[in-house]
Motif scaffolding. Structure first.
Motif, mmCIF file in Angstrom:
data_model
loop_
_atom_site.group_PDB
_atom_site.id
_atom_site.type_symbol
_atom_site.label_atom_id
_atom_site.label_comp_id
_atom_site.label_asym_id
_atom_site.label_seq_id
_atom_site.Cartn_x
_atom_site.Cartn_y
_atom_site.Cartn_z
ATOM 1 N N ARG A 131 0.825 -1.220 0.000
ATOM 2 C CA ARG A 131 0.000 0.000 0.000
ATOM 3 C C ARG A 131 0.848 1.255 0.000
ATOM 4 O O ARG A 131 1.950 1.288 0.564
ATOM 5 C CB ARG A 131 -0.891 0.029 1.235
ATOM 6 C CG ARG A 131 -1.956 -1.033 1.183
ATOM 7 C CD ARG A 131 -3.121 -0.570 2.002
ATOM 8 N NE ARG A 131 -4.032 -1.674 2.257
ATOM 9 C CZ ARG A 131 -5.106 -1.569 3.008
ATOM 10 N NH1 ARG A 131 -5.401 -0.426 3.599
ATOM 11 N NH2 ARG A 131 -5.888 -2.597 3.184
ATOM 12 N N HIS A 134 -0.989 6.979 1.600
ATOM 13 C CA HIS A 134 -2.343 7.556 1.689
ATOM 14 C C HIS A 134 -3.426 6.486 1.715
ATOM 15 O O HIS A 134 -4.596 6.789 1.954
ATOM 16 C CB HIS A 134 -2.587 8.550 0.536
ATOM 17 C CG HIS A 134 -2.876 7.908 -0.781
ATOM 18 N ND1 HIS A 134 -1.876 7.571 -1.673
ATOM 19 C CD2 HIS A 134 -4.032 7.508 -1.354
ATOM 20 C CE1 HIS A 134 -2.426 6.990 -2.736
ATOM 21 N NE2 HIS A 134 -3.733 6.949 -2.566
ATOM 22 N N GLU A 135 -3.026 5.237 1.515
ATOM 23 C CA GLU A 135 -3.998 4.139 1.620
ATOM 24 C C GLU A 135 -3.987 3.492 3.007
ATOM 25 O O GLU A 135 -4.578 2.444 3.219
ATOM 26 C CB GLU A 135 -3.688 3.069 0.563
ATOM 27 C CG GLU A 135 -3.836 3.592 -0.864
ATOM 28 C CD GLU A 135 -3.281 2.632 -1.908
ATOM 29 O OE1 GLU A 135 -3.823 2.631 -3.025
ATOM 30 O OE2 GLU A 135 -2.310 1.904 -1.610
ATOM 31 N N LEU A 136 -3.271 4.120 3.936
ATOM 32 C CA LEU A 136 -3.202 3.612 5.306
ATOM 33 C C LEU A 136 -3.944 4.544 6.241
ATOM 34 O O LEU A 136 -4.040 5.748 5.982
ATOM 35 C CB LEU A 136 -1.745 3.540 5.782
ATOM 36 C CG LEU A 136 -0.764 2.667 5.025
ATOM 37 C CD1 LEU A 136 0.630 2.851 5.620
ATOM 38 C CD2 LEU A 136 -1.174 1.204 5.093
ATOM 39 N N SER A 137 -4.431 3.997 7.341
ATOM 40 C CA SER A 137 -4.990 4.853 8.388
ATOM 41 C C SER A 137 -3.853 5.614 9.064
ATOM 42 O O SER A 137 -2.679 5.288 8.890
ATOM 43 C CB SER A 137 -5.712 3.993 9.421
ATOM 44 O OG SER A 137 -4.769 3.301 10.217
ATOM 45 N N GLY A 138 -4.216 6.612 9.868
ATOM 46 C CA GLY A 138 -3.210 7.389 10.601
ATOM 47 C C GLY A 138 -2.347 6.495 11.471
ATOM 48 O O GLY A 138 -1.123 6.622 11.510
ATOM 49 N N GLY A 139 -2.990 5.571 12.168
ATOM 50 C CA GLY A 139 -2.262 4.665 13.055
ATOM 51 C C GLY A 139 -1.292 3.773 12.280
ATOM 52 O O GLY A 139 -0.181 3.507 12.729
ATOM 53 N N GLN A 140 -1.755 3.328 11.115
ATOM 54 C CA GLN A 140 -0.888 2.465 10.303
ATOM 55 C C GLN A 140 0.307 3.246 9.747
ATOM 56 O O GLN A 140 1.416 2.727 9.667
ATOM 57 C CB GLN A 140 -1.699 1.842 9.166
ATOM 58 C CG GLN A 140 -2.704 0.817 9.673
ATOM 59 C CD GLN A 140 -3.753 0.450 8.644
ATOM 60 O OE1 GLN A 140 -3.990 1.196 7.687
ATOM 61 N NE2 GLN A 140 -4.398 -0.679 8.840
ATOM 62 N N ARG A 143 2.794 3.474 12.431
ATOM 63 C CA ARG A 143 3.514 2.216 12.606
ATOM 64 C C ARG A 143 4.565 2.018 11.510
ATOM 65 O O ARG A 143 5.649 1.501 11.763
ATOM 66 C CB ARG A 143 2.532 1.037 12.621
ATOM 67 C CG ARG A 143 1.810 0.956 13.945
ATOM 68 C CD ARG A 143 0.932 -0.252 14.005
ATOM 69 N NE ARG A 143 -0.436 0.050 13.629
ATOM 70 C CZ ARG A 143 -1.328 -0.864 13.274
ATOM 71 N NH1 ARG A 143 -0.981 -2.137 13.218
ATOM 72 N NH2 ARG A 143 -2.549 -0.507 12.972
ATOM 73 N N ASP A 167 -4.060 4.273 19.180
ATOM 74 C CA ASP A 167 -4.952 3.956 20.299
ATOM 75 C C ASP A 167 -4.168 3.175 21.350
ATOM 76 O O ASP A 167 -3.048 2.721 21.104
ATOM 77 C CB ASP A 167 -6.190 3.189 19.817
ATOM 78 C CG ASP A 167 -5.830 1.857 19.189
ATOM 79 O OD1 ASP A 167 -5.103 1.054 19.823
ATOM 80 O OD2 ASP A 167 -6.236 1.625 18.041
HETATM 81 P P1 ADP Z 1 -6.604 3.663 12.953
HETATM 82 O O1 ADP Z 1 -7.336 3.471 14.236
HETATM 83 O O2 ADP Z 1 -5.417 2.747 12.833
HETATM 84 O O3 ADP Z 1 -6.250 5.099 12.644
HETATM 85 P P2 ADP Z 1 -8.802 3.859 10.990
HETATM 86 O O4 ADP Z 1 -10.062 3.711 11.781
HETATM 87 O O5 ADP Z 1 -8.402 5.190 10.511
HETATM 88 O O6 ADP Z 1 -7.617 3.112 11.806
HETATM 89 O O7 ADP Z 1 -8.878 2.887 9.718
HETATM 90 C C1 ADP Z 1 -9.483 1.600 9.784
HETATM 91 C C2 ADP Z 1 -9.193 0.806 8.508
HETATM 92 O O8 ADP Z 1 -9.534 1.565 7.335
HETATM 93 C C3 ADP Z 1 -7.737 0.441 8.404
HETATM 94 O O9 ADP Z 1 -7.640 -0.962 8.292
HETATM 95 C C4 ADP Z 1 -7.229 1.080 7.123
HETATM 96 O O10 ADP Z 1 -6.480 0.155 6.355
HETATM 97 C C5 ADP Z 1 -8.483 1.493 6.374
HETATM 98 N N1 ADP Z 1 -8.243 2.812 5.785
HETATM 99 C C6 ADP Z 1 -8.214 4.014 6.415
HETATM 100 N N2 ADP Z 1 -7.983 5.017 5.589
HETATM 101 C C7 ADP Z 1 -7.836 4.449 4.365
HETATM 102 C C8 ADP Z 1 -7.577 4.956 3.041
HETATM 103 N N3 ADP Z 1 -7.384 6.254 2.800
HETATM 104 N N4 ADP Z 1 -7.496 4.078 2.018
HETATM 105 C C9 ADP Z 1 -7.664 2.752 2.239
HETATM 106 N N5 ADP Z 1 -7.919 2.226 3.442
HETATM 107 C C10 ADP Z 1 -8.023 3.038 4.486
#
Ligand code: ADP
Ligand code: ADP
Length: 226
Positions: A131, A134-140, A143, A167
């Motif tokens: 990925r 920008h395809e990850l959540s903030g937490g990801q 990490r 969290d």
């Molecule tokens: P976190 O608590 O880690 O910040 P989020 O609630 O923001 O998690 O995201 C939950 C899920 O949604 C994650 O598994 C993440 O992969 C997916 N996700 C968040 N933002 C995006 C995005 N922009 N594109 C694709 N997947 C996303």
């Protein structure tokens, strides 16, 4: 060993000088886990930036084993920072056009690290290697930036609110992994945080106030992450 003596860093504040660091001294042994606590504006980030060579102090010395970093040429300082140190910031600074795996490898390539797979799994990013940030959540994203720092296998790891965007459960997992890896690789951690519960797992807890270290507590038997 890291030995800091009489660090002073001031900023012009109108007609007066504001002392972000007002004669700070500290000694840290190899393999310690140092937590720096203190109210906002007490000088924590400035301290981290100065001891890691990001900013220069007005005066004072910073000695890493044989390196007095204030005396290094710019090129030597860059090499020192590249080879010996890594940073985890609250903001992520991932490269937006590289996928997770490539971002993490960026750190590792510097040292030919074979342990990328373990590190990706260790921070819980298995399956997300391809990925883009920008395809990850903030937490990801946070990490991934932690994994990138660890992939460098630094001697000194500087962290500024590393779990601020995570969290509670994820923070615990990351801190547990960080401690495990520290035990294996024996690096030194210096961490600024607002989360005073992290102090339990540290070997040294430093409290700052108004640009000074006002308390140092050594902890010979730090707790596990709980
Ligand atoms: P976190 O608590 O880690 O910040 P989020 O609630 O923001 O998690 O995201 C939950 C899920 O949604 C994650 O598994 C993440 O992969 C997916 N996700 C968040 N933002 C995006 C995005 N922009 N594109 C694709 N997947 C996303
Ligand atoms: P903390 O990390 O504990 O919140 P900082 O190290 O960021 O504290 O800041 C310490 C003091 O130095 C604060 O009063 C802050 O306003 C001041 N300061 C930090 N950086 C700068 C700067 N670049 N210019 C002017 N003042 C600064």
């Amino acid at each position: 060993m890291l030995k800091v003596e009489n660090l002073i860093k001031s900023y012009q504040d109108g007609n007066e000088l504001l002392y972000a660091l007002n004669s700070v001294s500290l000694t840290v042994e190899h393999g310690e886990f140092v937590v720096i606590l203190g109210p906002s504006g007490s000088g924590k980030s400035t301290f981290l930036n100065v001891i890691s060579g990001l900013e220069s102090p007005d005066s004072g010395s910073i000695l890493y084993d044989d390196y007095e970093i204030g005396k290094l040429q710019q090129k030597e300082l860059t090499l020192f920072r590249r080879d010996k140190t890594a940073f985890i910031f609250q903001a992520y600074y991932l490269l937006p056009f590289l996928n997770v795996e490539a971002n993490i490898k960026m750190g590792a390539d510097l040292k030919g690290n074979q342990h990328i797979r373990e590190i990706i799994d260790g921070v819980g990013l298995g399956g997300l290697e391809q990925r883009l940030p920008h395809e990850l959540s903030g937490g990801q994203q946070q990490r991934a930036s932690i994994a990138r720092a660890l992939a460098k296998k630094p001697d000194f790891l500087f962290c500024d609110e590393p779990t601020g965007a995570l969290d509670e459960e994820t923070s615990k997992q990351i801190l547990t992994y960080l401690k495990k890896l520290q035990k294996q690789l024996k690096f030194t951690i210096i961490m600024v945080t607002h989360n005073s519960s992290i102090a339990q797992i540290a070997t040294k807890v430093i409290k700052m106030s108004s640009g000074r270290i006002v308390e140092v507590t050594n902890n010979a038997h730090p707790c596990d992450v709980s």
